[in-house]
Design an enzyme around this catalytic site. Structure first.
Site, PDB file in Angstrom:
ATOM      1  N   CYS A 113     -19.942 -26.642 -31.044  1.00 43.68           N
ATOM      2  CA  CYS A 113     -20.760 -25.554 -31.554  1.00 43.68           C
ATOM      3  C   CYS A 113     -21.551 -24.916 -30.429  1.00 43.68           C
ATOM      4  CB  CYS A 113     -21.641 -26.060 -32.682  1.00 43.68           C
ATOM      5  SG  CYS A 113     -20.663 -26.836 -33.973  1.00 43.68           S
ATOM      6  N   VAL A 114     -20.837 -24.459 -29.410  1.00 42.65           N
ATOM      7  CA  VAL A 114     -21.498 -23.786 -28.280  1.00 42.65           C
ATOM      8  C   VAL A 114     -20.791 -22.473 -27.976  1.00 42.65           C
ATOM      9  CG1 VAL A 114     -22.392 -25.843 -27.188  1.00 42.65           C
ATOM     10  CG2 VAL A 114     -20.093 -25.092 -26.617  1.00 42.65           C
TER      11      VAL A 114
END
Lengths: 105, 469, 258
Positions: free
Chosen positions: A104-105
């Site tokens: 989740c970057v």
């Protein structure tokens, strides 16, 4: 699996051009990939980031926290983006031979 | 709300070419999925559709009862942003509905194409792949649907069917593989996890002069905190916020390298993975002997934890109380019990608004707690327009397994309604308790040339919290 | 047309409609609801759920927020359908009872039926035309409309049109119509149909009744079965047992102890 050829050697890369086997990495790989990340020539500052990332990965098996990268290299995030226009998790990791950090970057 | 950005014209096929990388054998095999399209893939897929219709009432119900009124069309950020008619929720669902009508309803079977259905062809499968990965499962359409039809359920089913014939995205399957092999989405091994926590402990020591710990695999702690692993890579201030909160409240806590991930990408692939990833948290909590599970700043994690954990891997009677808690709920409880003090002056100079992550607001029922915290820790807190917040929040544009670089085009277009509402609020900070939202906002701010920062709710709490030794 | 034949067709259609809708509902009910998926923020009590469903089915609350213009047309259309159903029942099937209930003389009752039937019929026709035009005029709507959507609108329009024709074109004799309907109701007389428009009207209604269980008209029942609307938002208060889905296979080696 796509491959690229850098200074006469073939490397397997993923869809985003990250080399698949970090053990194959050397300075020539970084030099060869630089242009694709919008970098004309690798300076000492670039190498400082690249070497830190690669050694961290060799020791810990993943990319360091971005803040730690900043602290250890002495560059703030803005400077790192100036050095690597596609950012620490993309351009910098790619040149340092790390697998692409995903999540989740 | 006046949209600050111009509307996008209705353009068939506008976003047909923006497809996610397909997963290869390397990522499919570890998840038990076929690595090649099976020779009888059509029959296989239809069998799976059949099975899902028998296992999940919502699926046949939604496919049967849509009246195609179109009320959902301009509610989806991906249709608003791309103008591609297949991104209207009704049309997206139509991709599955056509096949369902042809193969599963009596009319479709008898009269074939005349019954309004369509066969599952390779071209149809391609459309499924593209457009069911341009849905972030955010449920905004369901809020406006007079039938309450939740396209997220249809997207989940379509992805499960595709997965069963070896068609999935690299992004989602790669992340799931890392969860099973390493324990978190980012693939941070234990040594690096510990190193990062120690680094942040040093940072906090430098800042406060006090030893504030980020425990790792600590047995017998009161709380197991499950953060998104992105917090240990890109959102250090969120991590610091958790640590300061537990420290100030005097509550013993730990992280786990086995369950180092709040997010559950199973929600973006299939039911089996949803259950398996969810189970890691329950198993870790049991083994560490904690009394509470507190979920960190991740949107869909909260859906998987609060709504599904007890069902999938319960009963949770070893916890006290027997249910997971959200970090925002925990913080509010600590404020109400006066176990922490905050000083909003620490955040002066920031004009802060709040973005409701879709899964917190529409699938997790968590809308007031983050606001309670923000009102306590920020003096200039402002809301975005009411039709873009709480249950009606816009998705940031990259939930549901869409946070892949190759989907950047549709991601940025999908972010448009949210960006417009943000600009209208006049804020220069957006606080949001979700790692996906944070990553997406950072990219979208850059894309739309908005000079603003995205932070976590815990980031702001961490700055404002009064720390004593 | 032969009254007994029409009566048989009508009764069979009604029975088909009821059985068909029941069969569709049973089909949904047979499938379990594996997970708690209420739309949140949502009601935490059964009473709250009832209020939510009432708001959706009586006031079309979500549609009102989504598209106020469409809401007006759609709500008036559904209202007119309900009123027409009540009116037909009261005026034709149970006229004596209705007349007593309203406290009117036979003449007043007939006049009232003519007036309200005509007015509501016009309302139904107007709203149906509105829905049809909307589907034709709007590009996004054209893109999502299926042949079935147009078929249904046209069928409904024809039903309303034949109804209005009886009211305005060739004034139908309400006594004849009532006699026919009560014959049909009691299933014993063979009163012939008053006229061909009446016959057409009735047969179109039969077609609608038979088509309904196969069509999107199942939405009239479906909305009550929707877990996103009918579940309480209480996953943490009460454990939801999600039956139906088999146990997940474990594809990975047993996990290391953390």
């Amino acid at each position: 699996m796509p491959t690229i050829t850098l200074s006469g050697r073939q490397f397997e890369v993923d869809e985003d051009g990250f080399i698949q086997d970090p053990a194959q990495w050397d300075d020539a790989v970084a030099n060869g990939l630089a242009a694709g990340e919008g970098i004309t020539a690798l300076t000492e500052d670039h190498w400082k980031v690249i070497r830190y990332l690669h050694s961290y990965y060799t020791e810990f098996g993943s990319a360091p926290m971005i803040r730690k990268l900043c602290k250890e290299t002495g560059f703030n995030l803005k400077t790192i983006y100036q050095l690597f226009p596609t950012g620490p998790a993309k351009g910098a990791c790619k040149l340092a031979g790390l697998p692409k950090p995903t999540g989740c970057v | 709300m006046k949209p600050a950005l111009p509307p996008v014209p209705f353009t068939p096929g506008a976003s047909a070419a923006n497809r996610a990388h397909r997963a290869g054998a390397k990522f499919l095999a570890p998840l038990g999925l076929p690595v090649d399209l099976p020779p009888d893939w059509q029959a296989s897929a239809l069998r799976k559709l059949d099975e899902l219709c028998q296992q999940n009432r919502a699926l046949p119900l939604y496919l049967d009862s849509c009246v195609r009124c179109g009320a959902c069309a301009d509610k989806c950020q991906f249709f608003l942003g791309t103008g591609d008619p297949k991104n209207m929720p009704v049309a997206r669902a139509g991709l599955l509905r056509d096949v369902y009508r042809r193969h599963r309803t009596m009319g479709g079977r008898i009269v074939g194409a005349l019954g309004g259905g369509e066969a599952l062809t390779e071209q149809k499968l391609e459309e499924w792949y593209v457009y069911f990965h341009q849905c972030s499962e955010c449920r905004r359409c369901a809020v406006f649907c007079p039938q309450g039809i939740d396209t997220a359920e249809i997207t989940r089913a379509a992805r499960e069917i595709m997965g069963s014939i070896g068609v999935a995205t690299k992004y989602v399957t790669e992340v799931l593989k890392k969860v099973h092999e390493v324990g978190n989405n980012m693939g941070i091994p234990e040594a690096a996890w510990r190193d990062s926590c120690e680094f942040l402990e040093e940072e906090m020591k430098e800042e406060t002069g006090i030893d504030i710990r980020i425990p790792v695999n600590g047995e017998g702690a009161e709380v197991l905190l499950v953060p998104p692993s992105a917090d240990l890579f890109a959102n250090p201030d969120t991590m610091i916020g958790y640590a300061k909160l537990f420290h100030a409240a005097g509550v013993s806590w730990t992280t786990s390298t086995y369950a180092g991930e709040a997010g559950n990408f199973g929600l973006f692939l299939n039911h089996e993975q949803l259950k398996l990833v969810n189970r890691r948290i329950v198993d870790a909590a049991r083994r560490l002997g904690v009394r509470r599970i507190v979920m960190g700043e991740c949107g869909h994690a909260w859906r998987a934890a609060q709504a599904f954990m007890d069902t999938l891997n319960g009963p949770l009677d070893f916890l006290d109380p027997p249910r997971p808690e959200h970090i925002c709920e925990f913080a509010v409880r600590m404020m109400e019990e006066r176990r922490i003090e905050v000083d909003p002056a620490a955040n002066d100079g920031r004009k802060v608004t709040y973005h409701d992550p879709c899964n917190l607001a529409r699938a997790g029922g968590l809308v007031e707690e983050p606001r309670q915290i923000l009102r306590a820790v920020v003096r200039d807190f402002r809301e975005m327009a009411a039709d873009t917040t709480r249950g009606r929040t816009f998705c940031c544009g990259a939930g549901g397994g869409m946070l892949a670089d190759e989907l950047m085009d549709v991601r940025m277009k999908g972010a448009k309604p949210r960006m417009a509402a943000f600009q209208a609020s006049g804020a220069d900070h957006v606080a949001t308790p979700c790692a996906i939202c944070k990553a997406q906002f950072a990219a979208a701010f850059q894309y739309y040339k908005i000079d603003a920062q995205v932070v976590g709710v815990m980031d702001l709490l961490g700055r404002a919290i009064v720390i004593r030794n | 047309m032969n009254g007994l034949f029409l009566a048989t067709v009508f009764h069979l259609s009604v029975a088909f409609f009821l059985l068909g809708m029941g069969w569709r509902c049973l089909g949904w009910l047979r499938a379990p609801v594996p997970l708690k998926i209420p739309l949140t923020p949502g009601p935490k009590t059964r009473v709250g759920v009832a209020a939510r469903l009432a708001g959706e089915t009586i006031a079309f609350r979500s549609l009102f927020r989504a598209a106020p213009g469409l809401w007006v047309v759609a709500w008036l259309f559904h209202l007119s359908l309900v009123l027409l159903l009540i009116g037909h029942f009261g005026g034709l099937v149970a006229p004596k009872f209705s007349q007593r209930l309203l406290g009117l003389t036979a003449e007043q009752f007939t006049a009232q039926a003519q007036l309200s039937g005509g007015a509501i019929g016009i309302l139904a026709a107007a709203s149906l035309l509105g829905l049809l035009l909307r589907r034709i005029a709007s590009k996004p709507l054209r893109a999502i409309s299926t042949a079935g959507d147009f078929f249904l609108l046209l069928l409904l329009l024809l039903i309303v049109a034949t109804g209005l024709a009886m009211r305005f074109a060739g004034q139908i004799d309400l006594r004849e119509a009532r006699a026919f309907v009560s014959g049909m109701r009691d299933f014993k007389s063979a009163v012939p149909s008053p006229d061909s428009v009446f016959t057409t009207h009735l047969l179109l209604v039969c077609a609608l009744l038979v088509y309904a269980p196969f069509s999107k008209l199942v939405h009239m029942a479906g909305v009550f079965f929707n877990p996103a609307l009918n579940q309480t938002n209480t996953p943490r208060e009460r454990r939801h047992i999600g039956s139906g889905l088999g146990p997940a296979r474990v594809v990975f080696p047993p996990a290391k102890t953390p």
